[in-house]
Design an enzyme around this catalytic site. Structure first.
Site, short mmCIF file in Angstrom:
data_model
loop_
_atom_site.label_atom_id
_atom_site.label_comp_id
_atom_site.label_asym_id
_atom_site.label_seq_id
_atom_site.Cartn_x
_atom_site.Cartn_y
_atom_site.Cartn_z
CG ASP A 154 -1.96 0.98 1.31
OD1 ASP A 154 -2.41 1.43 0.24
OD2 ASP A 154 -2.38 1.35 2.43
CG HIS A 155 -0.42 4.85 0.25
ND1 HIS A 155 -0.83 5.89 -0.57
CD2 HIS A 155 -1.52 4.44 0.90
CE1 HIS A 155 -2.13 6.09 -0.40
NE2 HIS A 155 -2.58 5.21 0.47
CB ALA A 200 -13.06 3.46 1.87
O1 G3H Z 1 -3.16 5.07 3.73
C1 G3H Z 1 -2.35 4.50 4.41
C2 G3H Z 1 -2.42 4.26 5.83
O2 G3H Z 1 -3.65 4.37 6.43
C3 G3H Z 1 -1.29 5.00 6.53
O3 G3H Z 1 -0.61 3.99 7.07
O4 G3H Z 1 0.67 4.79 9.07
O5 G3H Z 1 1.06 2.56 8.01
O6 G3H Z 1 1.81 4.65 6.83
P1 G3H Z 1 0.83 4.04 7.79
P1 13P Z 2 -8.63 4.92 5.89
O1 13P Z 2 -7.66 5.77 6.64
O2 13P Z 2 -9.90 5.69 5.60
O3 13P Z 2 -8.90 3.61 6.52
O4 13P Z 2 -7.97 4.61 4.45
C1 13P Z 2 -7.01 3.61 4.34
C2 13P Z 2 -6.26 3.64 3.05
O5 13P Z 2 -6.61 4.32 2.11
C3 13P Z 2 -5.06 2.82 2.95
O6 13P Z 2 -4.41 2.97 1.74
ZN ZN Z 3 -4.54 4.99 1.02
#
Ligand code: G3H
Ligand code: 13P
Ligand code: ZN
Length: 300
Positions: free
Chosen positions: A81-82, A205
């Site tokens: 993710d990201h 979301a």
């Molecule tokens: O969108 C991503 C997460 O909600 C942020 O996550 O604190 O693990 O970087 P993180």
């Molecule tokens: P929320 O912070 O709304 O749960 O979103 C999570 C997200 O987009 C992770 O990539």
């Molecule tokens: Zn995200």
């Protein structure tokens, strides 16, 4: 074996439901996610951020999820993710992630395309899918809000050959969202979906259910009132083409509420396992609720 992202996402599109993509950070959150998905017979994407990789160690967190998948009877895809750092994205692909997100959304369209293309060519060689992002999610305390432009989205997907696209249509990350519910730009979503050939992803979301915030606060937290996306908006977004929905914040709220509750109710206890199990149970319940909401129940 982890499944490829493609079949899970296109199946979601056709069936008019969204693939749940839950963030995990440790063993207990992973168990909660898997147990909920197995109980619901739902396909699953489980995702890990760079922050979690730095916290847990790539091999450790990958190993936990891999072992749970080995025993699971549902299709599971593991996703970064990201991803913002190319060497880390490469490490994830090399260790066996079947899907990675490259988040170059803070850059200009040209630079975003350039970076995304590099990741696509690196990932495709190893049979890994790529989610890219165009546009910026709303941020608290900041006036910048750059929703995804439909024509740019079409161009971006054609140029990069990414497999799915995260779009900004009015949601925001995190627990400390806004006093009012996020207003989603559905006509924008519809237009993007008509122009773009790949599945669309909705970040930010979480709904931030007030019962969860209240539960945290009842046991000592001081979380201010916030509102995420309404459940009816999520249903509508799925109908309009959202094929993958990311949830992190609501799981964090559930997990910490469970920890807080356990220690508040048993102040003499110092065996962390009771608190971790309580946190896991509450997190599982939230996942089960999301799976039903996204229409993913019974779709494995
Ligand atoms: O969108 C991503 C997460 O909600 C942020 O996550 O604190 O693990 O970087 P993180
Ligand atoms: P929320 O912070 O709304 O749960 O979103 C999570 C997200 O987009 C992770 O990539
Ligand atoms: Zn995200």
């Amino acid at each position: 074996m982890f499944k490829q992202a493609k079949p899970l996402l296109s199946k979601g599109l056709k069936g008019c439901y969204a693939l749940p993509s839950f963030n995990t950070v440790n063993l207990e959150v992973s168990k909660a996610i898997f147990q909920a998905a197995e109980k619901a017979r739902a396909p699953l994407m489980i995702q890990i951020t760079e922050t979690t990789i730095r916290y847990a160690g790539l091999e450790n967190i990958f190993g936990i999820v891999q072992e749970l998948e080995r025993r699971a009877k549902i299709p599971v895809c593991i996703h970064l993710d990201h991803g913002k750092h190319l060497p880390l994205i490469k490490n994830c692909i090399d260790i066996g992630f079947k899907s990675v997100m490259v988040d170059a959304s803070k850059y200009s369209l040209k630079k975003n395309i350039e970076i995304t293309k590099r990741v696509v060519s690196m990932a495709k060689r190893k049979g890994c899918s790529v989610e890219a992002e165009l546009g910026a999610l709303k941020r608290l305390g900041s006036s910048d809000r750059h929703l995804t432009d439909p024509d740019e989205a079409k161009l971006f997907v054609e140029k990069t050959n990414c497999d799915s696209l995260a779009v900004a249509i009015g949601t925001s990350h995190g627990a400390f969202k806004f006093k009012e519910r996020s207003k989603l730009d559905f006509s924008r979503l519809k237009e993007i979906n008509e122009l773009v050939s790949v599945p669309l992803v909705l970040h930010g979301a979480s709904s931030v259910p007030k019962e969860l915030v209240q539960k945290c606060n009842r046991f000592g937290a001081k979380i201010s009132k916030a509102k995420g996306v309404s459940e009816s908006d999520l249903r509508k977004a799925i109908k309009l083409g959202v094929a993958k929905i990311n949830i992190d914040t609501d799981l964090r709220l559930a997990f910490t509420a469970g920890m807080r509750e356990f220690f508040s109710k048993t102040p003499k206890n110092f065996d962390s396992r009771g608190a971790l199990l309580n946190a896991q149970d509450l997190t599982q319940k939230v996942c089960e609720h999301k799976l039903a909401l996204f229409g993913a129940k019974g779709k494995a």
